[in-house]
Motif scaffolding. Structure first.
Motif, PDB file in Angstrom:
ATOM      1  N   THR A   7       1.172  -1.130   0.295  1.00 45.23           N
ATOM      2  CA  THR A   7      -0.638   0.194   0.061  1.00 45.23           C
ATOM      3  C   THR A   7       0.704   1.262   0.166  1.00 45.23           C
ATOM      4  O   THR A   7       0.850   2.713  -0.796  1.00 45.23           O
ATOM      5  CB  THR A   7      -0.725  -0.126   1.430  1.00 45.23           C
ATOM      6  N   GLN A   8       1.745   1.620   0.634  1.00 42.34           N
ATOM      7  CA  GLN A   8       2.609   2.334   0.776  1.00 42.34           C
ATOM      8  C   GLN A   8       3.738   2.595  -0.909  1.00 42.34           C
ATOM      9  O   GLN A   8       3.903   3.707  -1.098  1.00 42.34           O
ATOM     10  CB  GLN A   8       3.891   2.320   2.056  1.00 42.34           C
ATOM     11  N   LYS A   9       3.884   1.067  -1.493  1.00 37.26           N
ATOM     12  CA  LYS A   9       4.696   1.259  -2.566  1.00 37.26           C
ATOM     13  C   LYS A   9       3.520   1.834  -3.602  1.00 37.26           C
ATOM     14  O   LYS A   9       3.980   2.610  -4.709  1.00 37.26           O
ATOM     15  CB  LYS A   9       5.111  -0.051  -2.887  1.00 37.26           C
ATOM     16  N   TYR A  11       1.095   4.113  -3.277  1.00 42.62           N
ATOM     17  CA  TYR A  11       0.819   5.480  -2.500  1.00 42.62           C
ATOM     18  C   TYR A  11       1.940   6.567  -2.602  1.00 42.62           C
ATOM     19  O   TYR A  11       1.558   7.913  -3.537  1.00 42.62           O
ATOM     20  CB  TYR A  11       0.781   5.416  -0.783  1.00 42.62           C
ATOM     21  N   SER A  12       2.968   5.562  -3.160  1.00 41.42           N
ATOM     22  CA  SER A  12       4.250   6.224  -3.658  1.00 41.42           C
ATOM     23  C   SER A  12       4.263   6.679  -4.745  1.00 41.42           C
ATOM     24  O   SER A  12       4.794   7.386  -5.398  1.00 41.42           O
ATOM     25  CB  SER A  12       5.421   6.276  -2.697  1.00 41.42           C
ATOM     26  N   TYR A  13       3.317   5.740  -5.428  1.00 36.25           N
ATOM     27  CA  TYR A  13       3.513   6.078  -7.089  1.00 36.25           C
ATOM     28  C   TYR A  13       2.456   6.503  -7.954  1.00 36.25           C
ATOM     29  O   TYR A  13       2.834   7.401  -8.965  1.00 36.25           O
ATOM     30  CB  TYR A  13       3.455   4.804  -7.810  1.00 36.25           C
ATOM     31  N   LEU A  15       1.592   9.226  -6.050  1.00 35.00           N
ATOM     32  CA  LEU A  15       1.792  10.471  -5.309  1.00 35.00           C
ATOM     33  C   LEU A  15       2.737  11.146  -6.229  1.00 35.00           C
ATOM     34  O   LEU A  15       3.072  12.172  -7.173  1.00 35.00           O
ATOM     35  CB  LEU A  15       2.924  10.669  -4.157  1.00 35.00           C
ATOM     36  N   ALA A  16       3.189  10.277  -7.085  1.00 34.94           N
ATOM     37  CA  ALA A  16       4.756  10.594  -7.710  1.00 34.94           C
ATOM     38  C   ALA A  16       4.115  11.089  -9.205  1.00 34.94           C
ATOM     39  O   ALA A  16       4.324  11.729  -9.913  1.00 34.94           O
ATOM     40  CB  ALA A  16       5.505  10.011  -8.625  1.00 34.94           C
ATOM     41  N   TYR A  18       0.991  11.725  -9.744  1.00 37.00           N
ATOM     42  CA  TYR A  18      -0.295  12.708  -9.627  1.00 37.00           C
ATOM     43  C   TYR A  18       0.904  14.141  -9.457  1.00 37.00           C
ATOM     44  O   TYR A  18       0.994  15.334 -10.157  1.00 37.00           O
ATOM     45  CB  TYR A  18      -0.557  13.281  -8.438  1.00 37.00           C
ATOM     46  N   ARG A  19       2.242  14.375  -9.268  1.00 38.74           N
ATOM     47  CA  ARG A  19       3.493  15.472  -9.068  1.00 38.74           C
ATOM     48  C   ARG A  19       3.335  15.467 -10.595  1.00 38.74           C
ATOM     49  O   ARG A  19       3.932  16.703 -11.237  1.00 38.74           O
ATOM     50  CB  ARG A  19       4.532  15.007  -7.941  1.00 38.74           C
ATOM     51  N   THR A 103       2.611  20.860  -2.449  1.00 38.60           N
ATOM     52  CA  THR A 103       3.732  19.916  -2.773  1.00 38.60           C
ATOM     53  C   THR A 103       5.243  19.985  -3.586  1.00 38.60           C
ATOM     54  O   THR A 103       5.947  19.435  -3.330  1.00 38.60           O
ATOM     55  CB  THR A 103       2.831  19.067  -4.119  1.00 38.60           C
TER      56      THR A 103
END
Length: 442
Positions: A7-9, A11-13, A15-16, A18-19, A103
């Motif tokens: 789940t953390q991975k 979320y990081s993907y 977020l990246a 979205y940026r 961000t």
């Protein structure tokens, strides 16, 4: 614990991603600006700050080919990135800007954006009308003079002189064969056109120029057709392998996922298991296999059932992946159409010359072949196979009512459109081809 890490991975993907989405306007504008700077540097260094002219006599043909290729590449990058910039700005709103500031993303000021846009427009506007490859194929369309096929315009000039080419270039939309009709019979106009070409002292140079333009148009058209085929297929396979596949495999666990996503798969699996049981009993009765007791037969049936379940579970997951992968494929296809408007114009001219340049018998043959395949007596069977294949590809049950309704309406609509094209355009451009078609179809 593994689910938490995964789940953390994810979320990081996300977020990246979205940026990356928030930075799309700035990134697109910067890439278009860099492409314009590349074009400007070539102009300043090799053409004294003037437009890159492919007909320049200052350099050899090989050097001009190098400059032309580089110019075409940078122009395509600039135009594509400007299109991406406008699209991303259209979707941008105040909430996106606030999220970008949270961000740590700082957008450039409006003055910097307008200055970059002004510079880009100044550079690429020089090549808007006369693109070194595409527009030359659009503006002047070479025609091969035939006694019975050409000269459909009132003032026929299949091979134009340089002065005529300049006048044609002022008209951004060329007149195609299907847009005009002649007052006099085309055979007379074709003879006059051929005499004009033969008496023109610059005819040899015009023929060479026309051949080069036709060659460019053909290369552009074939390349664009290949792109229309390859890009969606690549988008489908890559998205299915790298994005959709891993997500579906994670959220759709094999142990808890449904084996069948529609009743047709279930019926097919039951029929396969029943055939296996009947074959097993038959071979046992005739002595082809060692004698099996009911418990052994039951064990073999359980093994076969587990194998069938695994097979159809994978087929169900593959159908779900196909749905999302096809969406990526359609998006890639539409994006390619939006950024290739000039290539589409060249492709239209290519097919126009290809279709209307055929002989009457060839036109009639293609028309009969097309109508018999898609709207003929046997066409419903073909449409039924296509629709069932699409349903299976997406894991949907084949709705017989919808298939029969589609077969009853769509081929009729297609046949009406095709007959209208024959009456409205082909009958005006090539009445002899229509007469040949009617004679062959009787």
């Amino acid at each position: 614990m593994n689910n938490f890490v995964f789940t953390q991975k994810i979320y990081s993907y996300l977020l990246a991603a979205y940026r990356w989405y928030l930075l799309t306007p700035q990134r697109s504008l910067d890439e278009a600006y860099q492409a314009a700077l590349q074009i400007k540097s070539i102009e300043d260094e090799h053409f004294n700050g003037q437009k890159i002219d492919v007909d320049s006599s200052s350099y050899s043909s090989s050097m001009m080919d190098y400059f032309e290729l580089d110019l075409k590449k940078q122009l395509k990058i600039a135009r594509m990135r400007l299109t991406e910039f406008r699209a991303s700005r259209w979707f941008s709103n105040e909430s996106n800007q606030k999220a970008a500031r949270k961000t740590g993303i700082e957008y450039p000021s409006a003055d910097i954006i307008l200055e970059k846009l002004r510079f880009i427009d100044e550079v690429i506007s020089k090549y808007t009308v006369a693109d070194p490859e595409i527009n030359s194929a659009i503006v002047t369309q070479p025609q091969i003079v035939k006694v019975d096929e050409v000269a459909t315009q009132k003032s026929p000039a299949p091979l134009t002189t340089p002065s005529a080419n300049k006048n044609i270039e002022q008209k951004l939309k060329p007149r195609r064969k299907a847009d005009t009709t002649g007052v006099l019979p085309r055979s007379i106009l074709g003879t006059i056109s051929r005499l004009q070409v033969e008496l023109d002292p610059n005819s040899e140079q015009d023929v060479v120029q026309s051949f080069r333009q036709a060659q460019r148009r053909t290369i552009i058209s074939i390349r664009f057709i290949l792109l229309l085929i390859i890009v969606p297929l690549l988008a489908h396979q890559l998205s299915k392998t790298l994005i959709v596949g891993p997500l579906i495999s994670h959220f759709r666990q094999d142990e808890t996922a449904n084996v069948f996503i529609n009743f047709e798969m279930e019926e097919e699996a039951l029929a396969e298991l029943q055939r296996f049981e009947e074959r097993l009993k038959f071979e046992n009765l005739i002595g082809l296999t060692p004698t099996l007791n009911p418990e052994a037969i039951e064990d073999k049936l359980k093994e076969k059932a587990a194998e069938i379940a695994e097979e159809f579970r994978g087929e169900s997951a593959n159908a779900i992946k196909n749905v999302f992968a096809d969406i990526f494929s359609v998006v890639a296809f539409v994006w390619l159409l939006l950024v290739s408007k000039q290539s589409i114009s060249v492709l239209k001219d290519f097919f126009d010359n290809l279709v209307y340049g055929l002989s009457d018998s060839a036109k009639a043959f293609i028309i009969i072949l097309f109508t018999d395949v898609f709207v003929g007596f046997h066409s419903p069977h073909g449409w039924e196979v296509i629709l069932e294949g699409i349903s299976r590809h997406w894991g949907l049950p084949a709705n017989r009512d919808f298939i029969f309704l589609f077969i009853a309406t769509f081929p009729v609509i297609l046949d009406t459109i095709f007959k209208y094209w024959i009456f409205r355009y082909l009958n005006r451009i090539s009445p002899s081809a229509v007469a040949t078609y009617r004679n062959m179809n009787e």
